[in-house]
Design a protein around this motif. Structure first.
Motif, PDB file in Angstrom:
ATOM      1  N   LEU A   1     -11.722   7.514  14.197  1.00  0.00           N
ATOM      2  CA  LEU A   1     -11.839   5.564  13.715  1.00  0.00           C
ATOM      3  C   LEU A   1     -11.295   5.898  12.034  1.00  0.00           C
ATOM      4  CD1 LEU A   1     -14.909   3.734  14.725  1.00  0.00           C
ATOM      5  CD2 LEU A   1     -12.849   3.917  15.591  1.00  0.00           C
ATOM      6  N   LYS A   2     -11.695   6.518  11.511  1.00  0.00           N
ATOM      7  CA  LYS A   2     -11.064   6.727   9.974  1.00  0.00           C
ATOM      8  C   LYS A   2      -9.322   7.185  10.131  1.00  0.00           C
ATOM      9  CE  LYS A   2     -11.932   8.129   5.514  1.00  0.00           C
ATOM     10  NZ  LYS A   2     -10.668   8.589   5.116  1.00  0.00           N
ATOM     11  N   GLU A   3      -9.768   8.015  10.955  1.00  0.00           N
ATOM     12  CA  GLU A   3      -8.247   8.277  10.975  1.00  0.00           C
ATOM     13  C   GLU A   3      -7.423   8.043  11.242  1.00  0.00           C
ATOM     14  OE1 GLU A   3      -8.352  11.918  12.960  1.00  0.00           O
ATOM     15  OE2 GLU A   3      -8.928  13.390  11.599  1.00  0.00           O
ATOM     16  N   LEU A   4      -7.943   6.680  12.712  1.00  0.00           N
ATOM     17  CA  LEU A   4      -7.041   5.517  12.761  1.00  0.00           C
ATOM     18  C   LEU A   4      -6.678   4.560  11.886  1.00  0.00           C
ATOM     19  CD1 LEU A   4      -8.537   5.255  17.365  1.00  0.00           C
ATOM     20  CD2 LEU A   4      -6.281   6.411  15.775  1.00  0.00           C
ATOM     21  N   GLN A   5      -7.672   4.156  11.593  1.00  0.00           N
ATOM     22  CA  GLN A   5      -7.162   3.231  10.337  1.00  0.00           C
ATOM     23  C   GLN A   5      -6.432   3.701   9.554  1.00  0.00           C
ATOM     24  OE1 GLN A   5     -11.071   2.230   9.183  1.00  0.00           O
ATOM     25  NE2 GLN A   5     -11.820   1.240  10.374  1.00  0.00           N
ATOM     26  N   ASP A   6      -6.300   4.592   8.567  1.00  0.00           N
ATOM     27  CA  ASP A   6      -5.456   4.918   7.774  1.00  0.00           C
ATOM     28  C   ASP A   6      -3.801   5.619   8.300  1.00  0.00           C
ATOM     29  OD1 ASP A   6      -7.627   5.413   6.099  1.00  0.00           O
ATOM     30  OD2 ASP A   6      -8.255   7.569   7.115  1.00  0.00           O
ATOM     31  N   GLN A   7      -3.846   5.312   9.331  1.00  0.00           N
ATOM     32  CA  GLN A   7      -3.026   6.294  10.484  1.00  0.00           C
ATOM     33  C   GLN A   7      -2.047   4.445  10.323  1.00  0.00           C
ATOM     34  OE1 GLN A   7      -1.283   8.414  11.225  1.00  0.00           O
ATOM     35  NE2 GLN A   7       0.772   7.283  11.729  1.00  0.00           N
ATOM     36  N   LYS A   8      -2.285   3.975  10.677  1.00  0.00           N
ATOM     37  CA  LYS A   8      -2.702   2.137  10.904  1.00  0.00           C
ATOM     38  C   LYS A   8      -2.235   0.966   9.279  1.00  0.00           C
ATOM     39  CE  LYS A   8      -3.780  -2.399  12.252  1.00  0.00           C
ATOM     40  NZ  LYS A   8      -4.582  -3.029  12.906  1.00  0.00           N
ATOM     41  N   ALA A   9      -2.562   1.853   8.371  1.00  0.00           N
ATOM     42  CA  ALA A   9      -2.390   1.488   6.823  1.00  0.00           C
ATOM     43  C   ALA A   9      -1.187   2.265   5.988  1.00  0.00           C
ATOM     44  CB  ALA A   9      -3.074   2.032   5.917  1.00  0.00           C
ATOM     45  N   GLN A  10      -0.427   3.082   7.214  1.00  0.00           N
ATOM     46  CA  GLN A  10       0.586   4.036   6.732  1.00  0.00           C
ATOM     47  C   GLN A  10       2.130   3.978   7.723  1.00  0.00           C
ATOM     48  OE1 GLN A  10       0.755   6.305   4.522  1.00  0.00           O
ATOM     49  NE2 GLN A  10       2.845   7.006   4.476  1.00  0.00           N
ATOM     50  N   ASP A  11       1.465   3.174   9.047  1.00  0.00           N
ATOM     51  CA  ASP A  11       2.632   2.857   9.199  1.00  0.00           C
ATOM     52  C   ASP A  11       2.504   0.897   9.215  1.00  0.00           C
ATOM     53  OD1 ASP A  11       2.571   4.895  11.052  1.00  0.00           O
ATOM     54  OD2 ASP A  11       0.728   3.536  12.977  1.00  0.00           O
ATOM     55  N   GLU A  12       1.764   0.353   8.613  1.00  0.00           N
ATOM     56  CA  GLU A  12       2.064  -1.091   8.386  1.00  0.00           C
ATOM     57  C   GLU A  12       2.919  -0.996   6.926  1.00  0.00           C
ATOM     58  OE1 GLU A  12      -1.732  -2.574   7.567  1.00  0.00           O
ATOM     59  OE2 GLU A  12      -1.654  -3.115  10.010  1.00  0.00           O
ATOM     60  N   GLU A  13       2.662   0.230   6.100  1.00  0.00           N
ATOM     61  CA  GLU A  13       3.258   0.774   4.814  1.00  0.00           C
ATOM     62  C   GLU A  13       5.067   0.730   5.427  1.00  0.00           C
ATOM     63  OE1 GLU A  13       3.683   3.535   0.694  1.00  0.00           O
ATOM     64  OE2 GLU A  13       2.362   2.946   2.335  1.00  0.00           O
ATOM     65  N   ASP A  14       4.878   1.825   5.897  1.00  0.00           N
ATOM     66  CA  ASP A  14       5.722   2.140   6.944  1.00  0.00           C
ATOM     67  C   ASP A  14       7.067   0.862   6.850  1.00  0.00           C
ATOM     68  OD1 ASP A  14       5.727   5.113   5.867  1.00  0.00           O
ATOM     69  OD2 ASP A  14       5.200   5.061   7.456  1.00  0.00           O
ATOM     70  N   LYS A  15       6.749   0.510   7.682  1.00  0.00           N
ATOM     71  CA  LYS A  15       7.319  -0.735   8.437  1.00  0.00           C
ATOM     72  C   LYS A  15       7.832  -2.019   7.218  1.00  0.00           C
ATOM     73  CE  LYS A  15       6.418  -4.862  11.872  1.00  0.00           C
ATOM     74  NZ  LYS A  15       5.322  -4.929  12.692  1.00  0.00           N
ATOM     75  N   VAL A  16       6.788  -1.986   6.620  1.00  0.00           N
ATOM     76  CA  VAL A  16       7.448  -3.154   5.548  1.00  0.00           C
ATOM     77  C   VAL A  16       8.215  -1.621   4.704  1.00  0.00           C
ATOM     78  CG1 VAL A  16       6.644  -4.289   3.024  1.00  0.00           C
ATOM     79  CG2 VAL A  16       5.080  -4.068   4.814  1.00  0.00           C
ATOM     80  N   LEU A  17       8.651  -0.713   4.504  1.00  0.00           N
ATOM     81  CA  LEU A  17       9.266   0.087   3.837  1.00  0.00           C
ATOM     82  C   LEU A  17      11.041   0.236   4.353  1.00  0.00           C
ATOM     83  CD1 LEU A  17       8.286   2.666   2.243  1.00  0.00           C
ATOM     84  CD2 LEU A  17       9.081   0.615   1.248  1.00  0.00           C
TER      85      LEU A  17
ATOM     86  N   ASP B   1      11.376  -2.658   7.060  1.00  0.00           N
ATOM     87  CA  ASP B   1      12.141  -4.081   7.127  1.00  0.00           C
ATOM     88  C   ASP B   1      12.818  -4.789   5.809  1.00  0.00           C
ATOM     89  OD1 ASP B   1      10.466  -4.538   9.297  1.00  0.00           O
ATOM     90  OD2 ASP B   1       8.731  -5.306   8.555  1.00  0.00           O
ATOM     91  N   GLU B   2      11.805  -3.960   4.979  1.00  0.00           N
ATOM     92  CA  GLU B   2      12.980  -3.477   3.263  1.00  0.00           C
ATOM     93  C   GLU B   2      13.784  -3.367   2.878  1.00  0.00           C
ATOM     94  OE1 GLU B   2      10.601  -3.113   0.184  1.00  0.00           O
ATOM     95  OE2 GLU B   2       9.497  -4.402   0.260  1.00  0.00           O
ATOM     96  N   ALA B   3      14.853  -2.471   3.980  1.00  0.00           N
ATOM     97  CA  ALA B   3      16.167  -1.506   4.025  1.00  0.00           C
ATOM     98  C   ALA B   3      16.469  -2.451   5.351  1.00  0.00           C
ATOM     99  CB  ALA B   3      15.392  -0.155   4.713  1.00  0.00           C
TER     100      ALA B   3
END
Length: 494
Positions: free
Chosen positions: A115-131, A133-135
């Motif tokens: 579950l912790k790995e899933l949460q970390d992956q989700k946070a990373q995906d959200e950060e990549d998605k923000v980047l 979206d900016e690009a």
């Protein structure tokens, strides 16, 4: 207590009977049990503890009480070592307990870890998605500015004058006559050149020849695949799929830009093809001719679309960018026309005092023109007259007449423009669009010969120059110092 007394009495009565019977031997007598030996019936009462016993009991009670450490107490090194050893032993005991983990506890631990790995992956995906979206937002804004003609790259002041090692000269045995036109693919991989010997040669940007289309003799148009007269114009689509070429006889040939295979031949113009231009990101081709007509072609269907008129003299140049429109220069009618296809209207501009020999778009709202009187003009679609007119931009000849400007190139959506003549120099200009719009000279690059065509690469790092000893339209003069070749100039930033 009662039980003990009874046992004692029984033992005493038995011993008494044995004595009366004459058995006085010690072995025949019953012995007192060990827990009653030496005791009397009156000895069962609890005695009062001695002083020493009372002190020991008090000490034991104190030990059982809660221990309160003295924080100011000094700890010796021996005690410290014992404390550390005790902690290590406790740690080893805990590790032993962890080693003894049950299967159920292991499942719980692995589930929590997953579950912790899933949460970390989700946070990373959200950060990549923000980047991402900016690009995407930045790219969309740039595309919007390009489409509206408002994108500005202020790069002209960053360039420095190239040195001798920044020049690369390309020659081909199939093009011994003057080079008349050049074009570069948008990915900057290939250069195409046309010449007066009716041939097309394909080079890489670093100078390697990778293909050619030979020219034919005059009168063999029906049997020869290719051109049989001087090639005046070349254009390549922005995706690098189609190459279009036009010649003096009015023929337009369409080629596969990658393989140089012949795809189609058009013959609707009644005069020489003076200019070809693709609309960016499409396969719409505009052609201009000395018959005063502009024609629109759809290369996806390999079909003619429509005719556009309006000029009173031979059209000498044409250009197009993103918008569904094209712009042309009218030669001796001294006019410029913008054809707006969507609204089916024309915008007319005038201002030169001599024949306008060519035109180039800087962006969708700004363009430059050059004329036979040596003048270079800067225009915008907001004004019918040029904002700036530089007379004798390339100096004067020995006879006192200004040098004839023969070619112009523009780094699209920037403030950089290059002009060529027969004075042996390519001159770079900075376009000032803020306030009073003007053209200011930057520096001159020595290139001997007549500059018949020029093109910037998409990144602006190279300028490709088509050089000849003669003008592409005639043989009015000959510059023997020049060589019929292509010169690739590497432009460096400061």
């Amino acid at each position: 207590m009662y039980h003990n007394t009874l046992v004692t009495r029984v033992v005493l009565q038995v011993n008494k009977l044995l004595t009366l019977c004459g058995s006085n031997r010690p072995g025949h007598l019953l012995k007192m049990p060990f827990f009653l030996r030496g005791k009397r019936p009156g000895d069962n009462k609890r005695k009062k503890p001695l002083k020493k016993e009372r002190l020991s009991s008090v000490t034991a009670t104190a030990k059982k009480a809660k221990y309160t450490p003295d924080l100011d107490e000094e700890i010796t090194s021996d005690e410290d070592e014992q404390y550390i050893k005790g902690r290590q032993v406790q740690g080893e005991e805990k590790e032993d307990e962890e080693d003894e983990e049950t299967p159920q506890e292991k499942k719980v631990r692995l589930a929590r870890q997953y579950l912790k790995e899933l949460q970390d992956q989700k946070a990373q995906d959200e950060e990549d998605k923000v980047l991402d979206d900016e690009a995407i937002g930045i790219q969309l804004r740039e595309d919007l500015l390009k489409a509206s003609g408002k994108l500005r790259k202020t790069v002209a002041n960053l360039y420095i004058k190239p040195e001798l090692q920044d020049f690369c000269v390309l020659k081909s045995k199939q093009q011994k006559l003057p080079i008349t036109c050049v074009t570069v693919t948008s990915d900057e991989k290939y250069i195409f050149s046309g010449s007066k010997d009716c041939s097309i040669v394909k080079f890489t940007l670093d100078g390697k020849r990778v293909g050619s289309i030979p020219g034919g003799r005059k009168g063999t148009e029906k049997v020869h695949v290719g051109h049989t007269s001087h090639i005046f114009s070349l254009a390549v689509s922005s995706d690098g799929k189609f190459l279009a070429s036009g010649d003096k006889g009015g023929y337009i040939h369409i080629w596969n830009a990658e393989t140089l295979d012949h795809l189609k031949k058009f013959k609707k113009h009644r005069g020489a093809i003076s200019g070809l231009a693709f609309r960016l990101s499409t396969h719409t081709l505009f052609s201009a001719s000395h018959d005063r007509m502009v024609m629109v072609w759809n290369l996806d269907a390999m079909a003619f679309v429509e005719n556009l008129g309006g000029h009173q003299d031979a059209i000498t140049g044409i250009d197009a960018l993103v918008r569904e429109s094209c712009i042309t220069s009218g030669g001796r009618d001294q006019s410029v026309i913008v054809y707006v296809l969507v609204e089916d209207k024309q915008l007319r501009f005038s201002g030169h005092q001599a024949s306008i020999d060519g035109i180039k778009l800087v962006n969708d709202k700004t363009f430059v023109t050059f004329a036979q009187d040596g003048s270079l003009a800067l225009w915008t679609t907001l004004k019918k007259r040029p904002h700036s007119l530089v007379k004798a931009a390339h100096g004067y000849q020995i006879n006192g007449l200004p040098n004839w400007i023969t070619a112009v190139a523009a780094f699209v959506n920037s403030d950089l423009v290059a002009s060529g003549s027969m004075d042996g120099f390519v001159r770079l200009w900075r376009v000032e669009t803020e306030g009073h719009r003007t053209l200011k000279p930057l520096f001159a690059i020595p290139v001997p010969g007549v500059i018949n065509s020029m093109a910037f690469t998409a990144s602006g790092n190279h300028l490709v120059v088509g050089v000849g000893q003669e003008h592409k339209l005639g043989r009015w003069f000959k510059e023997k110092a020049g060589k019929n070749s292509i010169v690739v100039i590497h432009l460096k930033n400061a």
